[in-house]
Design a protein around this motif. Structure first.
Motif, PDB file in Angstrom:
ATOM      1  N   LYS A  40       1.035  -1.788  -0.051  1.00 44.54           N
ATOM      2  CA  LYS A  40       0.031   0.128  -0.166  1.00 44.54           C
ATOM      3  C   LYS A  40       0.799   1.352  -0.294  1.00 44.54           C
ATOM      4  O   LYS A  40       0.386   2.033   0.674  1.00 44.54           O
ATOM      5  N   GLY A  41       2.113   1.409   0.218  1.00 46.63           N
ATOM      6  CA  GLY A  41       3.026   2.324  -0.066  1.00 46.63           C
ATOM      7  C   GLY A  41       2.910   3.515  -1.328  1.00 46.63           C
ATOM      8  O   GLY A  41       3.589   4.518  -1.279  1.00 46.63           O
ATOM      9  N   SER A  42       2.864   2.692  -2.509  1.00 55.95           N
ATOM     10  CA  SER A  42       2.343   3.476  -3.713  1.00 55.95           C
ATOM     11  C   SER A  42       0.974   3.585  -3.394  1.00 55.95           C
ATOM     12  O   SER A  42      -0.326   3.183  -3.216  1.00 55.95           O
ATOM     13  N   HIS A  43       0.797   4.802  -3.423  1.00 58.76           N
ATOM     14  CA  HIS A  43      -0.488   5.731  -3.713  1.00 58.76           C
ATOM     15  C   HIS A  43      -1.643   6.302  -5.085  1.00 58.76           C
ATOM     16  O   HIS A  43      -1.145   6.290  -5.705  1.00 58.76           O
ATOM     17  N   LEU A  44      -2.563   5.912  -4.436  1.00 57.03           N
ATOM     18  CA  LEU A  44      -3.722   6.416  -6.374  1.00 57.03           C
ATOM     19  C   LEU A  44      -3.751   8.252  -6.322  1.00 57.03           C
ATOM     20  O   LEU A  44      -5.041   8.347  -5.383  1.00 57.03           O
ATOM     21  N   GLY A  45      -3.603   8.730  -6.722  1.00 58.03           N
ATOM     22  CA  GLY A  45      -4.094  10.372  -6.922  1.00 58.03           C
ATOM     23  C   GLY A  45      -5.059  10.216  -7.611  1.00 58.03           C
ATOM     24  O   GLY A  45      -6.436  10.721  -7.235  1.00 58.03           O
ATOM     25  N   CYS A  46      -4.325  11.101  -8.582  1.00 60.04           N
ATOM     26  CA  CYS A  46      -5.249  11.355 -10.311  1.00 60.04           C
ATOM     27  C   CYS A  46      -5.536  10.685 -10.645  1.00 60.04           C
ATOM     28  O   CYS A  46      -6.556  10.624 -11.462  1.00 60.04           O
ATOM     29  N   GLU A  47      -5.116   9.408 -10.440  1.00 61.22           N
ATOM     30  CA  GLU A  47      -5.064   8.007 -11.098  1.00 61.22           C
ATOM     31  C   GLU A  47      -5.304   8.356 -13.450  1.00 61.22           C
ATOM     32  O   GLU A  47      -5.232   8.357 -13.962  1.00 61.22           O
ATOM     33  N   HIS A  48      -4.173   9.826 -13.172  1.00 59.59           N
ATOM     34  CA  HIS A  48      -3.676  10.365 -14.880  1.00 59.59           C
ATOM     35  C   HIS A  48      -3.458  10.890 -15.184  1.00 59.59           C
ATOM     36  O   HIS A  48      -2.411  11.016 -15.991  1.00 59.59           O
ATOM     37  N   GLY A  49      -1.738  10.138 -14.329  1.00 59.17           N
ATOM     38  CA  GLY A  49      -0.548  10.641 -14.772  1.00 59.17           C
ATOM     39  C   GLY A  49       0.259  11.567 -14.222  1.00 59.17           C
ATOM     40  O   GLY A  49       0.805  12.231 -14.971  1.00 59.17           O
ATOM     41  N   VAL A  50      -0.656  12.281 -13.358  1.00 63.77           N
ATOM     42  CA  VAL A  50      -0.689  13.714 -13.605  1.00 63.77           C
ATOM     43  C   VAL A  50       0.408  14.354 -11.681  1.00 63.77           C
ATOM     44  O   VAL A  50       1.447  14.820 -11.989  1.00 63.77           O
ATOM     45  N   VAL A  78      10.161  -4.640 -10.156  1.00 64.38           N
ATOM     46  CA  VAL A  78       9.329  -3.739  -9.630  1.00 64.38           C
ATOM     47  C   VAL A  78       9.479  -3.169  -8.276  1.00 64.38           C
ATOM     48  O   VAL A  78      10.509  -4.029  -7.941  1.00 64.38           O
ATOM     49  N   ARG A  79      10.287  -1.929  -8.395  1.00 66.07           N
ATOM     50  CA  ARG A  79      10.702  -1.584  -7.319  1.00 66.07           C
ATOM     51  C   ARG A  79       9.610  -0.453  -6.186  1.00 66.07           C
ATOM     52  O   ARG A  79       9.573   0.515  -7.367  1.00 66.07           O
ATOM     53  N   THR A  80       8.863  -0.422  -5.642  1.00 63.32           N
ATOM     54  CA  THR A  80       8.407   0.292  -5.353  1.00 63.32           C
ATOM     55  C   THR A  80       8.613   1.209  -3.509  1.00 63.32           C
ATOM     56  O   THR A  80       9.866   0.398  -3.423  1.00 63.32           O
ATOM     57  N   VAL A  81       8.179   1.448  -2.801  1.00 69.19           N
ATOM     58  CA  VAL A  81       9.253   2.449  -1.507  1.00 69.19           C
ATOM     59  C   VAL A  81       9.220   1.351  -0.926  1.00 69.19           C
ATOM     60  O   VAL A  81      10.525   2.157   0.454  1.00 69.19           O
ATOM     61  N   GLU A  82       8.303   0.568  -0.549  1.00 68.80           N
ATOM     62  CA  GLU A  82       8.797  -0.292   0.710  1.00 68.80           C
ATOM     63  C   GLU A  82       9.705  -1.124   1.419  1.00 68.80           C
ATOM     64  O   GLU A  82      10.294  -1.727   0.911  1.00 68.80           O
ATOM     65  N   THR A 109       4.662  11.758  -0.722  1.00 68.47           N
ATOM     66  CA  THR A 109       6.126  10.624  -0.569  1.00 68.47           C
ATOM     67  C   THR A 109       6.218   9.702  -1.159  1.00 68.47           C
ATOM     68  O   THR A 109       8.152   9.941  -0.872  1.00 68.47           O
ATOM     69  N   PRO A 110       6.180   9.174  -0.981  1.00 68.03           N
ATOM     70  CA  PRO A 110       6.529   7.483  -1.787  1.00 68.03           C
ATOM     71  C   PRO A 110       6.884   8.234  -3.313  1.00 68.03           C
ATOM     72  O   PRO A 110       7.611   7.574  -3.598  1.00 68.03           O
ATOM     73  N   GLY A 111       6.223   8.325  -4.134  1.00 69.28           N
ATOM     74  CA  GLY A 111       6.428   8.897  -5.152  1.00 69.28           C
ATOM     75  C   GLY A 111       7.464   9.817  -5.511  1.00 69.28           C
ATOM     76  O   GLY A 111       8.186   9.842  -6.512  1.00 69.28           O
ATOM     77  N   MET A 112       7.815  11.077  -3.668  1.00 69.92           N
ATOM     78  CA  MET A 112       8.548  11.744  -4.236  1.00 69.92           C
ATOM     79  C   MET A 112      10.198  11.421  -3.540  1.00 69.92           C
ATOM     80  O   MET A 112      11.195  11.210  -4.434  1.00 69.92           O
ATOM     81  N   LEU A 113      10.622  10.171  -2.828  1.00 70.11           N
ATOM     82  CA  LEU A 113      11.467   9.202  -2.622  1.00 70.11           C
ATOM     83  C   LEU A 113      11.837   8.394  -4.598  1.00 70.11           C
ATOM     84  O   LEU A 113      12.830   8.420  -4.617  1.00 70.11           O
TER      85      LEU A 113
END
Ligand code: FES
Ligand code: FES
Length: 170
Positions: A40-50, A78-82, A109-113
């Motif tokens: 669940k570390g990778s978050h879903l915000g806009c769902e449109h690539g923005v 695949v590498r995620t924030v975890e 933060t996960p995407g930023m990292l």
């Protein structure tokens, strides 16, 4: 006929571990990671690539997890924030984000990292302006970008200092 019968089994290496799951052709990578693999570390915000909240690394390159289909990642790495703390630079970025107060709610933060790790590894000599440009694809609604850029620049400076010391002693 049914949605379940349309599912396909994909096999991926996630943070160094072989994983397998059944997904529909329309399932996005970030949904697969979150809902099928429990990451669940990778978050879903806009769902449109923005917004960049879903940023993960696929086969060595950062991608928007909401724009890549899970079936496209079949056979991939695949590498995620975890998995970031398994990497020395990832750990350093996490430490610097905390030290510099570069997060408040933490949603971005996960995407930023993930984006920052790519930058530090690919452009170790990036200037502050280049850091701002690089990180501009990741949106933050509450911290503001100053502290985030500070944190990334701190890790870049550490890398530069380490190289200088190595050069001096080696
Ligand atoms: S949720 Fe993927 S870019 Fe916003
Ligand atoms: S820390 Fe809240 S959106 Fe960035």
């Amino acid at each position: 006929m049914s949605a379940a019968s349309a599912k396909r089994t994909i096999r991926v290496i996630v943070n160094g571990e072989a994983r397998e799951c059944d997904v529909e052709p329309r399932t996005h990578l970030v949904d697969c990671l979150r809902e099928e693999l429990g990451l669940k570390g990778s978050h879903l915000g806009c769902e449109h690539g923005v917004c960049g909240a879903c940023t993960v690394r696929l086969d060595g390159e950062i991608v928007r997890g909401c724009l890549v289909l899970a079936v496209q990642a079949d056979g991939g790495d695949v590498r995620t924030v975890e998995g970031l703390s398994a990497n020395g630079t990832g750990r350093e970025l996490q430490r610097a984000f905390v030290a510099r107060n570069a997060l408040q709610c933490g949603f971005c933060t996960p995407g930023m990292l993930a984006a920052a790790l790519e930058l530090v590894e690919q452009r170790p000599n990036a200037t502050r302006t280049q850091v701002r440009e690089w990180m501009s694809g990741n949106y933050c609604r509450c911290t503001g970008y100053h502290a985030i850029v500070d944190a990334v620049c701190e890790v870049l400076a550490q890398g530069a200092a380490a190289k200088t010391i190595t050069g001096a002693t080696g």
